[in-house]
Scaffold this motif. Structure first.
Motif, PDB file in Angstrom:
ATOM      1  N   GLU A 180     -71.657 -29.236   2.123  1.00 21.27           N
ATOM      2  CA  GLU A 180     -72.351 -30.474   2.067  1.00 21.27           C
ATOM      3  C   GLU A 180     -73.519 -30.566   1.097  1.00 21.27           C
ATOM      4  O   GLU A 180     -73.874 -31.492   0.569  1.00 21.27           O
ATOM      5  N   ASN A 181     -73.991 -29.251   0.406  1.00 22.66           N
ATOM      6  CA  ASN A 181     -74.832 -29.135  -0.734  1.00 22.66           C
ATOM      7  C   ASN A 181     -74.205 -30.051  -1.958  1.00 22.66           C
ATOM      8  O   ASN A 181     -73.196 -29.355  -2.567  1.00 22.66           O
ATOM      9  N   ASP A 182     -75.004 -30.791  -2.447  1.00 28.92           N
ATOM     10  CA  ASP A 182     -74.445 -31.668  -3.587  1.00 28.92           C
ATOM     11  C   ASP A 182     -75.143 -31.243  -4.784  1.00 28.92           C
ATOM     12  O   ASP A 182     -74.886 -31.880  -5.998  1.00 28.92           O
ATOM     13  N   GLY A 183     -76.108 -30.274  -4.677  1.00 33.58           N
ATOM     14  CA  GLY A 183     -77.101 -29.773  -5.788  1.00 33.58           C
ATOM     15  C   GLY A 183     -77.739 -30.867  -6.075  1.00 33.58           C
ATOM     16  O   GLY A 183     -78.478 -31.734  -5.272  1.00 33.58           O
ATOM     17  N   GLN A 184     -78.573 -30.627  -7.226  1.00 32.63           N
ATOM     18  CA  GLN A 184     -79.402 -31.635  -7.695  1.00 32.63           C
ATOM     19  C   GLN A 184     -79.230 -32.195  -9.308  1.00 32.63           C
ATOM     20  O   GLN A 184     -78.296 -31.525  -9.728  1.00 32.63           O
ATOM     21  N   GLU A 185     -79.712 -33.215  -9.377  1.00 29.98           N
ATOM     22  CA  GLU A 185     -79.399 -33.788 -10.722  1.00 29.98           C
ATOM     23  C   GLU A 185     -80.199 -32.871 -11.904  1.00 29.98           C
ATOM     24  O   GLU A 185     -81.349 -32.283 -11.568  1.00 29.98           O
ATOM     25  N   PHE A 186     -79.814 -32.916 -12.962  1.00 30.13           N
ATOM     26  CA  PHE A 186     -80.458 -32.345 -13.992  1.00 30.13           C
ATOM     27  C   PHE A 186     -81.772 -32.855 -14.401  1.00 30.13           C
ATOM     28  O   PHE A 186     -81.742 -33.831 -14.610  1.00 30.13           O
ATOM     29  N   ILE A 187     -82.723 -31.982 -14.620  1.00 33.11           N
ATOM     30  CA  ILE A 187     -84.389 -32.457 -14.585  1.00 33.11           C
ATOM     31  C   ILE A 187     -84.640 -32.393 -15.960  1.00 33.11           C
ATOM     32  O   ILE A 187     -84.643 -31.166 -16.393  1.00 33.11           O
ATOM     33  N   ILE A 188     -84.939 -33.553 -16.648  1.00 34.14           N
ATOM     34  CA  ILE A 188     -85.637 -33.198 -18.018  1.00 34.14           C
ATOM     35  C   ILE A 188     -87.144 -33.236 -17.723  1.00 34.14           C
ATOM     36  O   ILE A 188     -87.712 -34.209 -17.337  1.00 34.14           O
TER      37      ILE A 188
END
Length: 163
Positions: free
Chosen positions: A23-31
């Motif tokens: 279920e874990n989609d991760g997170q978007e790359f944060i700039i």
């Protein structure tokens, strides 16, 4: 603190079976917006810089920093090239984590870096993706900031609640 980092790193180090539910989609790359941020070192690797027209081949340290923001956690990878031409940058790194003082001669101590905290000025950098040709952004360390315990007074590296 190193124990904390090892526990955090290993918390998700669990093998999945072929038919497990995910279920874990991760997170978007944060700039990171340009600015000064505290970081925690989460990984350290020894490697080699192959050399260039301006610098001979030499050792390099690849570090991964964890930076907590309101948008989530940003991970920043950076290299320290072990060459006299860049000694000032290596010195600044060790000052920022409190392992060296300004003007002091100091042997580089690469042991037990995971879990160390420091502060740096981060700045986004634009680059062109070699595979797609798209313009992208990455987080870069522009400069390290000398260690001062005041920077970490409100940080709680263990995530413990105060009660």
């Amino acid at each position: 603190m190193a124990e904390y980092m090892n526990n955090e790193r290993n918390a998700n180090d669990v093998a999945l079976d072929w038919d497990d539910v995910i279920e874990n989609d991760g997170q978007e790359f944060i700039i990171l917006p340009e600015g000064d941020y505290n970081f925690t070192i989460t990984d350290f690797e020894r490697g080699r810089f192959p050399g260039s027209a301006k610098m001979s081949a030499c050792n390099k340290a690849t570090l991964t920093f964890r930076v907590e923001t309101d948008k989530g956690i940003a991970f920043v990878r950076t290299d320290l090239i072990l060459n006299k031409m860049l000694e000032f940058k290596i010195s600044a790194f060790f000052r920022c984590i409190g392992r060296k003082k300004t003007g002091e001669r100091s042997k580089m101590d690469w042991n037990n870096l995971v879990g160390e905290r420091g502060r740096a000025h981060f700045k986004p950098r634009k680059y062109k993706d070699k595979k797609t040709g798209e313009e992208r952004e990455a987080n870069d360390v522009e400069r390290y900031i000398d260690y001062n315990p005041i920077y970490f007074e409100n940080d709680d590296p263990d995530g413990d609640l105060p009660f």
